[in-house]
Design a protein around this motif. Sequence first.
Motif, PDB file in Angstrom:
ATOM      1  N   ARG A 349       0.833  -1.206   0.000  1.00 56.25           N
ATOM      2  CA  ARG A 349       0.000   0.000   0.000  1.00 56.25           C
ATOM      3  C   ARG A 349       0.869   1.258   0.000  1.00 56.25           C
ATOM      4  NH1 ARG A 349      -4.344  -1.761   4.660  1.00 56.25           N
ATOM      5  NH2 ARG A 349      -4.619  -3.886   3.907  1.00 56.25           N
ATOM      6  N   VAL A 350       2.002   1.191   0.686  1.00 56.47           N
ATOM      7  CA  VAL A 350       2.913   2.333   0.672  1.00 56.47           C
ATOM      8  C   VAL A 350       3.389   2.587  -0.754  1.00 56.47           C
ATOM      9  CG1 VAL A 350       5.111   3.238   1.509  1.00 56.47           C
ATOM     10  CG2 VAL A 350       3.628   1.951   3.056  1.00 56.47           C
ATOM     11  N   PHE A 351       3.865   1.525  -1.418  1.00 51.21           N
ATOM     12  CA  PHE A 351       4.353   1.675  -2.793  1.00 51.21           C
ATOM     13  C   PHE A 351       3.237   2.149  -3.722  1.00 51.21           C
ATOM     14  CE2 PHE A 351       7.803  -1.128  -1.339  1.00 51.21           C
ATOM     15  CZ  PHE A 351       8.896  -0.466  -1.871  1.00 51.21           C
ATOM     16  N   ARG A 352       2.046   1.575  -3.575  1.00 53.26           N
ATOM     17  CA  ARG A 352       0.953   1.946  -4.473  1.00 53.26           C
ATOM     18  C   ARG A 352       0.596   3.426  -4.328  1.00 53.26           C
ATOM     19  NH1 ARG A 352      -2.206  -3.502  -2.900  1.00 53.26           N
ATOM     20  NH2 ARG A 352      -1.472  -4.850  -4.610  1.00 53.26           N
ATOM     21  N   ASN A 353       0.537   3.907  -3.080  1.00 51.15           N
ATOM     22  CA  ASN A 353       0.183   5.307  -2.883  1.00 51.15           C
ATOM     23  C   ASN A 353       1.277   6.241  -3.379  1.00 51.15           C
ATOM     24  OD1 ASN A 353      -2.497   5.512  -1.457  1.00 51.15           O
ATOM     25  ND2 ASN A 353      -1.489   4.098  -0.069  1.00 51.15           N
ATOM     26  N   LEU A 418      -1.137   9.915   0.861  1.00 46.90           N
ATOM     27  CA  LEU A 418      -0.011  10.159   1.750  1.00 46.90           C
ATOM     28  C   LEU A 418      -0.425  10.105   3.222  1.00 46.90           C
ATOM     29  CD1 LEU A 418       2.021  12.881  -0.170  1.00 46.90           C
ATOM     30  CD2 LEU A 418       2.434  10.433   0.006  1.00 46.90           C
ATOM     31  N   ALA A 419      -1.717  10.357   3.518  1.00 46.22           N
ATOM     32  CA  ALA A 419      -2.190  10.170   4.889  1.00 46.22           C
ATOM     33  C   ALA A 419      -2.097   8.700   5.274  1.00 46.22           C
ATOM     34  CB  ALA A 419      -3.623  10.672   5.030  1.00 46.22           C
ATOM     35  N   ILE A 420      -2.443   7.815   4.325  1.00 51.87           N
ATOM     36  CA  ILE A 420      -2.300   6.375   4.562  1.00 51.87           C
ATOM     37  C   ILE A 420      -0.835   6.023   4.754  1.00 51.87           C
ATOM     38  CG2 ILE A 420      -2.648   4.085   3.567  1.00 51.87           C
ATOM     39  CD1 ILE A 420      -5.208   5.408   4.410  1.00 51.87           C
ATOM     40  N   VAL A 421       0.029   6.549   3.883  1.00 52.34           N
ATOM     41  CA  VAL A 421       1.470   6.275   3.982  1.00 52.34           C
ATOM     42  C   VAL A 421       2.000   6.722   5.338  1.00 52.34           C
ATOM     43  CG1 VAL A 421       3.736   6.903   3.061  1.00 52.34           C
ATOM     44  CG2 VAL A 421       1.865   6.367   1.506  1.00 52.34           C
ATOM     45  N   ASP A 422       1.567   7.890   5.793  1.00 57.14           N
ATOM     46  CA  ASP A 422       2.045   8.408   7.074  1.00 57.14           C
ATOM     47  C   ASP A 422       1.638   7.497   8.226  1.00 57.14           C
ATOM     48  OD1 ASP A 422       3.333  10.370   8.696  1.00 57.14           O
ATOM     49  OD2 ASP A 422       1.370  11.163   9.235  1.00 57.14           O
ATOM     50  N   ASN A 423       0.408   6.989   8.206  1.00 57.79           N
ATOM     51  CA  ASN A 423      -0.048   6.078   9.270  1.00 57.79           C
ATOM     52  C   ASN A 423       0.710   4.753   9.219  1.00 57.79           C
ATOM     53  OD1 ASN A 423      -2.560   7.084  10.908  1.00 57.79           O
ATOM     54  ND2 ASN A 423      -2.891   7.816   8.823  1.00 57.79           N
ATOM     55  N   ILE A 424       0.910   4.221   8.018  1.00 58.54           N
ATOM     56  CA  ILE A 424       1.663   2.965   7.887  1.00 58.54           C
ATOM     57  C   ILE A 424       3.109   3.173   8.304  1.00 58.54           C
ATOM     58  CG2 ILE A 424       2.491   1.233   6.251  1.00 58.54           C
ATOM     59  CD1 ILE A 424      -0.073   1.621   4.671  1.00 58.54           C
ATOM     60  N   ASN A 425       3.667   4.337   7.987  1.00 58.76           N
ATOM     61  CA  ASN A 425       5.034   4.653   8.393  1.00 58.76           C
ATOM     62  C   ASN A 425       5.195   4.512   9.907  1.00 58.76           C
ATOM     63  OD1 ASN A 425       7.699   5.928   8.445  1.00 58.76           O
ATOM     64  ND2 ASN A 425       6.614   7.743   9.176  1.00 58.76           N
ATOM     65  N   ARG A 426       4.210   5.005  10.675  1.00 57.94           N
ATOM     66  CA  ARG A 426       4.278   4.879  12.128  1.00 57.94           C
ATOM     67  C   ARG A 426       4.031   3.444  12.574  1.00 57.94           C
ATOM     68  NH1 ARG A 426       1.714  10.039  11.803  1.00 57.94           N
ATOM     69  NH2 ARG A 426      -0.364   9.111  11.980  1.00 57.94           N
ATOM     70  N   ALA A 427       3.136   2.749  11.886  1.00 56.92           N
ATOM     71  CA  ALA A 427       2.815   1.375  12.286  1.00 56.92           C
ATOM     72  C   ALA A 427       3.993   0.425  12.054  1.00 56.92           C
ATOM     73  CB  ALA A 427       1.588   0.882  11.521  1.00 56.92           C
ATOM     74  N   LEU A 428       4.732   0.604  10.966  1.00 59.81           N
ATOM     75  CA  LEU A 428       5.847  -0.293  10.622  1.00 59.81           C
ATOM     76  C   LEU A 428       7.213   0.311  10.948  1.00 59.81           C
ATOM     77  CD1 LEU A 428       4.730  -1.768   7.160  1.00 59.81           C
ATOM     78  CD2 LEU A 428       4.616  -2.848   9.416  1.00 59.81           C
ATOM     79  N   SER A 429       7.241   1.531  11.495  1.00 58.75           N
ATOM     80  CA  SER A 429       8.512   2.203  11.823  1.00 58.75           C
ATOM     81  C   SER A 429       9.426   2.252  10.601  1.00 58.75           C
ATOM     82  CB  SER A 429       9.214   1.491  12.992  1.00 58.75           C
ATOM     83  OG  SER A 429       8.414   1.471  14.141  1.00 58.75           O
ATOM     84  N   HIS A 443      11.509  12.761  -4.079  1.00 59.10           N
ATOM     85  CA  HIS A 443      12.100  11.471  -3.691  1.00 59.10           C
ATOM     86  C   HIS A 443      11.609  11.119  -2.288  1.00 59.10           C
ATOM     87  CE1 HIS A 443      15.151  11.857  -6.969  1.00 59.10           C
ATOM     88  NE2 HIS A 443      14.970  13.153  -6.714  1.00 59.10           N
ATOM     89  N   PHE A 444      11.049   9.927  -2.149  1.00 61.88           N
ATOM     90  CA  PHE A 444      10.652   9.393  -0.845  1.00 61.88           C
ATOM     91  C   PHE A 444      11.592   8.247  -0.482  1.00 61.88           C
ATOM     92  CE2 PHE A 444       6.723  11.458  -2.106  1.00 61.88           C
ATOM     93  CZ  PHE A 444       6.288  12.023  -0.922  1.00 61.88           C
ATOM     94  N   TYR A 445      12.001   8.221   0.823  1.00 62.20           N
ATOM     95  CA  TYR A 445      12.897   7.166   1.302  1.00 62.20           C
ATOM     96  C   TYR A 445      12.279   6.530   2.541  1.00 62.20           C
ATOM     97  CZ  TYR A 445      16.247   9.873  -1.496  1.00 62.20           C
ATOM     98  OH  TYR A 445      16.875  10.551  -2.508  1.00 62.20           O
ATOM     99  N   PHE A 446      12.406   5.208   2.641  1.00 56.78           N
ATOM    100  CA  PHE A 446      11.985   4.492   3.838  1.00 56.78           C
ATOM    101  C   PHE A 446      12.693   3.148   3.856  1.00 56.78           C
ATOM    102  CE2 PHE A 446       9.018   3.733   0.414  1.00 56.78           C
ATOM    103  CZ  PHE A 446       8.797   2.359   0.426  1.00 56.78           C
ATOM    104  N   SER A 447      12.654   2.456   4.975  1.00 57.59           N
ATOM    105  CA  SER A 447      13.411   1.202   5.084  1.00 57.59           C
ATOM    106  C   SER A 447      12.683   0.222   5.989  1.00 57.59           C
ATOM    107  CB  SER A 447      14.817   1.464   5.636  1.00 57.59           C
ATOM    108  OG  SER A 447      14.747   1.930   6.983  1.00 57.59           O
TER     109      SER A 447
END
Length: 453
Positions: A349-353, A418-429, A443-447
């Motif tokens: 979902r992060v990638f799709r958004n 991006l609201a979904i991405v932000d919530n998932i970002n916190r859920a998965l750190s 450019h968006f970065y995450f790991s």
Amino acid sequence: MLEQKEDHSALEFAVLVESVRARVAVAPASVIGTFASILLFLPFLYSQGVGLGPMVVWVAAIVILILGRNLYSRRVLVELARLEQAEVERVDRYLRISSILNQFTIGTGIWIMQSPSADPHVLPLFMTLICMIFCIGVMANLFSDAKSFAYSVPLLIGQPALFWVMQDDIGIAIGVGMILAMTLMIMLVGRGSRIFRDSVLIRFEKDRLLVQVELEQEKTERALLEAQEANDSKTFFMAAASHDIKQPLFALGMLTDTLLMSDPSEEVKSILDKQRRNITAMSHHFDALMDLGKFQGGSFETHLSAVRLEDLALRIDGEFQPLCQYKGLDWYIDFVEATVNTDLEVLLRVFRNLLSNAVRFTEAGKITCLARLEDGRVRFEVSDSGPGIAVEERENIFPQFVRLENGVDHAEGAGLGLAIVDNINRALSLGLSMESELGRGTHFYFSVPSVNQ
């Protein structure tokens, strides 16, 4: 102004009630103290030649008044909580009159208790001592009502004082001393009454605040219950919507795909392509709403497992390579061979958004999706060559239902991705970060943590 008057009246009534309660509560102790005093001083009076008649009259009057006050006080103490203001004021007046009569009767002893055979100073001094002892008891009983004490104590102490002033030089000194002592007692009781009043006001205010706290707590509990009921209703609706809306959308998409496979004319194919894109957009919007509902309701859950990046790349490439090709954008995906510990569907979902936004906002150029190993984690990058995001607008990209005004037509977007991405970002750190420059893309970065092979 009316409320202030009502509050003041309530406070005054509370002080009056507590003052009455304090006075009637000590009535039994007053009876015991009075009888004990009588038993102590009667033998001495008899030994000084005081006649039985005066003693009986004086003692009987005191006993009747004290017993009457005690019986009345017992009844008031039982009924006080139920009495109206007018009734409490009537009780206050009765108790004040009772105090005046009691003190007056005791004070008359200096005149009644006479004996021709006794020393002219010993018997009056003894009766003065009795009056002073009674006055100390009265101070303890009337500390909550300075007015009653001020009205009654001159009748108790004033009579012996007047008697001594009418005597010789030493008598004048004794009388003046008694008057000064009485004045000091009145001042002390007045101060005690003010302290009593302040303590009642503090307790009354505390009780009032406690009632307000309880009412607010009840309101909060009701609000929480209503919120929980609303949340349960929302959960039920979302569950029903998942079946009643998602399934028809899926069926409609299948029907459109079938029609596209039937070799339609170019005109029909163009219509079906638009229809397919709209169905896909509706499905994505619906998924976003479902996700937000889960986040807000606290029911969003992640299920971690080992995920091969090769499988993840195949799914991403299968979805976005055709979209980029249709729009004339260059598509490049390069994932390192590794395994990560994450929730596959949630990460998708992060990638799709992110990629959906990148494709939507990029009119020409390139969309890139990369994965590299760094310090035991896999670092992902999603970038585009679109218009970029101005510095002053970057803080607005994550709130839900917010869409940036950057000159690009993006009417399909609902401002949820991006609201979904932000919530998932916190859920998965994920440690999500962003770099952007106007005219040079975003450019968006995450790991995510990698799994040691």
